[in-house]
Design a protein around this motif. Sequence first.
Motif, PDB file in Angstrom:
ATOM      1  N   ARG A 287       0.840  -1.200   0.000  1.00 37.02           N
ATOM      2  CA  ARG A 287       0.000   0.000   0.000  1.00 37.02           C
ATOM      3  C   ARG A 287       0.880   1.258   0.000  1.00 37.02           C
ATOM      4  O   ARG A 287       0.621   2.216  -0.729  1.00 37.02           O
ATOM      5  CB  ARG A 287      -0.898  -0.022   1.229  1.00 37.02           C
ATOM      6  CG  ARG A 287      -1.931   1.050   1.189  1.00 37.02           C
ATOM      7  CD  ARG A 287      -2.933   0.870   2.307  1.00 37.02           C
ATOM      8  NE  ARG A 287      -4.157   1.546   1.965  1.00 37.02           N
ATOM      9  CZ  ARG A 287      -5.317   1.303   2.516  1.00 37.02           C
ATOM     10  NH1 ARG A 287      -5.432   0.397   3.435  1.00 37.02           N
ATOM     11  NH2 ARG A 287      -6.380   1.981   2.157  1.00 37.02           N
ATOM     12  N   HIS A 292      -2.180   0.927  -3.464  1.00 36.42           N
ATOM     13  CA  HIS A 292      -3.241  -0.089  -3.584  1.00 36.42           C
ATOM     14  C   HIS A 292      -3.316  -0.957  -2.322  1.00 36.42           C
ATOM     15  O   HIS A 292      -2.299  -1.493  -1.874  1.00 36.42           O
ATOM     16  CB  HIS A 292      -2.962  -1.027  -4.768  1.00 36.42           C
ATOM     17  CG  HIS A 292      -3.292  -0.412  -6.081  1.00 36.42           C
ATOM     18  ND1 HIS A 292      -4.562  -0.406  -6.599  1.00 36.42           N
ATOM     19  CD2 HIS A 292      -2.512   0.245  -6.978  1.00 36.42           C
ATOM     20  CE1 HIS A 292      -4.557   0.216  -7.767  1.00 36.42           C
ATOM     21  NE2 HIS A 292      -3.321   0.616  -8.020  1.00 36.42           N
ATOM     22  N   ALA A 293      -4.535  -1.097  -1.786  1.00 35.53           N
ATOM     23  CA  ALA A 293      -4.753  -2.032  -0.676  1.00 35.53           C
ATOM     24  C   ALA A 293      -5.120  -3.377  -1.296  1.00 35.53           C
ATOM     25  O   ALA A 293      -6.184  -3.509  -1.915  1.00 35.53           O
ATOM     26  CB  ALA A 293      -5.884  -1.544   0.214  1.00 35.53           C
TER      27      ALA A 293
END
Length: 501
Positions: A287, A292-293
């Motif tokens: 992340r 982005h998770a």
Amino acid sequence: MNLFETIRSRIASPARTFIIKADGTTLSYGDMLDRTAQLANALVLAGVEPGDRVAVQVEKSVENFLLYLATLRVGAVYLPLNTAYTLAELDYFIGDAEPKLVVCDPAKRDGLAEIARKRGASVETLDARGQGSLIDAAAKAPKDFADVPREDDDLAAILYTSGTTGRSKGAMLTHRNLSSNAQTLVDYWRFTDKDVLLHALPIYHTHGLFVAGNTIMFAGGAMIFLSKFDADEVMRYLPKATSMMGVPTFYTRLLKHPGLTREACAHMRLFTSGSAPLLAETHDEFRAKTGHAILERYGMTETNMNTSNPYDGDRIAGTVGFPLPGVDVRIADADSGKALPQGEIGVIEVRGPNVFPGYWRMPDKTKAEFRADGFFITGDVGKIDERGYVHIVGRAKDLIITGGFNVYPKEVESEIDALPGVVESAVIGCPHPDFGEGVTAVVVLKKDAIADEKAIIAELEGRLAKFKLPKRVIFVDDLPRNTMGKVQKNVLREQNAKLYS
Ligand code: AMP
């Protein structure tokens, strides 16, 4: 209804791209229809009838994926086999599944011919480049084929489970199982025909074949189809993709790549992870680097996907999210099968259209793993927290019983992993003369960290009850993993069987 009918119905136009190959060439959906029709005709010529098994042990290739679709069109049952299986293992699978046809790499043909002959199966070949006797036969066949209708409960595939204990079991999967799950994932993960999925998973396993393959086809989208995971190659294709489904090792390898930046992932909308637990550290680092998770989800061969972190909302590291729509998930007492109060740890049980009807020709084994009300006993141990997120704490068979106390390995692993200098750990039970099992930690350290068994145990003393403390800490360079990234605790248990004797 035949799963292939839905796939066909999602094709917006035959000219749309279906597959982008590593060499940059593409295959349209129209090409897919033509070539799967030719392969379906070749299967019929080879004697394959509806309901027959087609066993396939070949390297990942576009042709192999098309063979899966052709098998559906014929109304037969696709049976992929891990490419690592030896001839002795294949003898068991072929004897158990009794396929009409075995498709293998040309290098295995001679060895397999005898096994297949004994069982009345014929053999065709397909190599890693997508060439072989099956493809030669298909090339001569017509490009139209009348798909064989199937009922929802007819079998579409049999996938053998990895079988770390006892004999490997053939999980039977119906057209309904696969269709319902693919549609659920399209909706939950918001797949559309604009999606381009980066496909680097093997296709002999549920993750690459069904979770990735069926979902993108149900959306009518395209796949970048890579023969295996290679960090450089994946980095090259990320700017052309919108989504990638991976196992945790994909992400740890990408994190080591100097090219992994926010810009490199700017075109991506979704990264998912599953098949093995994703370390919270990997989630956080990814992340921080990319924005982005990673969305972690949980499923298994027998049940397809059961739970998922949300598309919108918090994707919480260390959890596998919420039950998917239409899937019932409960935590039960392993012995009585009674549902446990919220927050308590027990065996995870699931029910829904995603859940398989049973193991191939193993009615007793099947009966033992289902409750009377239709819930399947997954063998995973977990809990549901106050927000409804499911947490997995380990496999039931990995539970350690030491001096009469239950120790869930994940709890101890999480504490060890949080110590400075530790990359990761696996906690196992090893036979112990006094305690029955001794809690044992196998630890991978960061490069310059010093291996100090006593210091690690001392660090844990204030954090864990005494009975949970490892009696020994073993240091290793890497944890043994299978191709799906699962830590092979059975191997660690074998290696350390005499530790306390
Ligand atoms: P397989 O049938 O090979 O897909 O293996 C299924 C098993 O993988 C499950 O029963 C779980 O033990 C494990 N698994 C799958 N996804 C996850 C996940 N996200 N976290 C932890 N374990 C997982």
